[in-house]
Design an enzyme around this catalytic site. Structure first.
Site, PDB file in Angstrom:
ATOM      1  N   LYS A  35     -15.632  29.792   0.075  1.00  0.00           N
ATOM      2  CA  LYS A  35     -15.487  29.252   1.424  1.00  0.00           C
ATOM      3  C   LYS A  35     -15.760  27.743   1.326  1.00  0.00           C
ATOM      4  O   LYS A  35     -16.909  27.311   1.303  1.00  0.00           O
ATOM      5  CB  LYS A  35     -16.480  29.941   2.375  1.00  0.00           C
TER       6      LYS A  35
ATOM      7  N   GLU B 242     -32.951  12.514   4.224  1.00  0.00           N
ATOM      8  CA  GLU B 242     -31.712  12.301   3.477  1.00  0.00           C
ATOM      9  C   GLU B 242     -30.661  11.674   4.387  1.00  0.00           C
ATOM     10  O   GLU B 242     -30.167  12.308   5.321  1.00  0.00           O
ATOM     11  CB  GLU B 242     -31.205  13.623   2.922  1.00  0.00           C
TER      12      GLU B 242
ATOM     13  N   GLU C 189     -28.542  24.819  -3.847  1.00  0.00           N
ATOM     14  CA  GLU C 189     -28.740  23.404  -4.135  1.00  0.00           C
ATOM     15  C   GLU C 189     -28.641  22.677  -2.811  1.00  0.00           C
ATOM     16  O   GLU C 189     -27.567  22.588  -2.208  1.00  0.00           O
ATOM     17  CB  GLU C 189     -27.712  22.844  -5.113  1.00  0.00           C
TER      18      GLU C 189
END
Length: 495
Positions: free
Chosen positions: A190, A399, A265
């Site tokens: 996906k 981030e 991750e």
């Protein structure tokens, strides 16, 4: 679509339009979605719609997973040598269609063509690497003494789900796909709804290269509509996910209902630690690509510079002119830095930097939304440096995922270590020092899944990567990646 053809003609590259069908690739063929709805695909470098993809449904996921299970029953029975031959052929297929895939990746993601080309060649290398390992997956024996033989078999887990991110669409998908296929698993991918084009094209090329139907399937659409259906599917035995921390947590909860294994991750806020004996010219050159490669949209990007006070000004004198020499523009125009992937993400980056300006922080260069200087179009952000940040600053802790370097200044190794470890992330880090034993001692104390010394992006496909803390768990790349797709079965015989 006319603008797309014009761009490709001007750049002298192949026109990818014939490959941009709005369908899923399931069970060896292009298949229409059970829904008639589609999603527009935009080229970030020009802000023009270049294609449409199917807005998938849970019914589409069901078709793909069932087909993948059917293929698994055959694929796992091939000899390891036969699977290796398939993977070597797939690697050649990627190389043979490198220009087509690179153009699609460039247009879909916004990155410069040279970077897209490197991604495609990297994907081919990954397939070849795991092709070489496919027939070397060996078990062990357990010594039970006379009268018994006890064998530990390594067997493929089954159907695997791969949810790929938008920043490295094809490369990241293949990073999980290649070891999965080598281990004897099948896959349903996906891709991000923002960047689905290259992965769909790749699956169709694999089929043309003779890969059995159903071994690799691609379903497109939104995560909340088909991602959840995929990760919670009763036949999916493992999920590989790359993306945000929040979504990663959601994926893990979804997979838990089916007791599937998960590899995550997630985010990163990776430090580059510069000690007082570092080669500053080398650091300045290296950090250009550590933070500005793919416009900073890299999970492992060197988004924090933790530098000794004695080296700070020398670094700025060496680094800032290099930053100002960087060129921006559409990915097909040969510039250094490409577009930000989406308008929403560009707004997020701009919000962080605008807040820094309001707080009076030192913006040493960049700091603004901009456009392609030739066309006046596109989603771009200037390469930016923000200096002398405190550890608790949002620019250090969060981030940004863009071309923004956060600089922190320290006066000792102990302070550098505290800064490096002082976030919720632990994906990557780098240490710059001429004293390698000293750097190795510091590397042992840094809480990150990968630490490099004197080169930021090092190791390639051979070196395992993965996170600690909120950066996730599990390892991709290298031999260790095979473990994600294998399980041990003990068979003991009384003689």
């Amino acid at each position: 679509m006319t603008e797309l053809k014009t761009l490709c003609k001007q750049a002298g590259v192949v026109d990818p339009t014939p490959h941009l069908t709005p369908r899923h690739f399931i069970d060896g063929q292009w298949q229409a979605s059970t829904s008639d709805e589609t999603i527009d695909v935009t080229d970030p470098g020009s802000e023009s719609v270049i294609a449409r993809i199917a807005r998938g449904t849970p019914e589409d996921v069901e078709t793909a997973v069932v087909g993948s299970q059917r293929a698994f029953d055959q694929w796992r029975r091939l000899t390891p040598a036969a699977r290796a031959e398939h993977l070597f052929r797939l690697a050649d297929t990627v190389r043979d269609h490198g220009e087509l895939l690179s153009v699609i990746e460039c247009l879909d993601s916004g990155k410069p063509y040279a970077e897209a080309e490197a991604d495609i060649q990297g994907a081919a290398s990954q397939l070849a690497y795991y092709a070489g390992l496919a027939d070397k997956i060996e078990g062990t024996t357990t010594p039970l003494g006379e009268g018994f033989v006890s064998i530990n078999r390594r067997e493929p887990v089954g159907v695997t789900a791969h949810i790929a991110p938008w920043n490295f669409p094809l490369l990241t998908a293949v990073r999980g796909l290649a070891p999965a296929l080598a281990a004897g698993c099948t896959a349903v991918i996906k891709p991000s709804e923002l960047t689905s084009l290259s992965t769909r094209t790749l699956a169709s090329l694999f089929s043309e290269a003779g890969l059995p139907d159903g071994v690799v399937n691609v379903v497109t659409g939104y995560g909340q509509e088909i991602g959840d259906a995929l990760t919670a599917h009763r036949l999916v035995q493992h999920v590989t996910f790359t993306g945000s921390v929040a979504t990663g947590k959601h994926v893990m909860k979804s997979a838990a209902d089916n007791v599937s294994s998960v590899l995550l991750e997630l985010g990163g806020k990776s430090p580059a630690v510069v000690l007082e004996d570092a080669d500053i010219e080398q650091v300045a050159e290296d950090m250009i690509w550590a933070i500005y490669y793919n416009a900073g949209q890299v999970c492992t990007a060197g988004s924090r510079l933790v530098i000794h006070e004695s080296q700070h000004e020398a670094f700025m004198q060496a680094f800032l002119p290099r930053v100002k020499d960087l060129t921006l523009g559409h990915g097909l125009k040969g510039r250094d830095i490409g577009a930000i992937n989406s308008a929403g993400h560009l707004a997020k980056i701009a919000a962080y930097v605008d807040d820094a300006k309001k707080r009076g922080l030192a913006i040493r260069c960049g700091g603004k939304v901009t456009r392609d200087p030739e066309s006046g179009k596109g989603l771009f952000f200037e390469p930016t440096v923000i200096d002398r940040l405190e550890q608790g600053d949002p620019l250090v802790q969060e981030e940004i995922f863009g071309p923004v370097l956060a600089v922190q200044v320290v006066n000792s190794d102990e302070e550098a270590l505290a800064m490096a470890n002082g976030t919720d992330y632990g994906l990557a880090a780098c240490i710059y020092s001429r004293d390698v034993p000293r750097a190795l001692r510091l590397a042992a104390e840094i809480d990150a899944g990968q630490v490099t010394i004197n080169q930021y992006f090092a190791g390639g496909i051979y070196a395992p990567v993965g996170g600690t803390k909120h950066s996730g768990f599990g390892r991709e790349k290298g031999v260790l990646a095979l473990d994600n797709y294998l399980r041990n079965k003990n068979v003991t015989v009384k003689l």
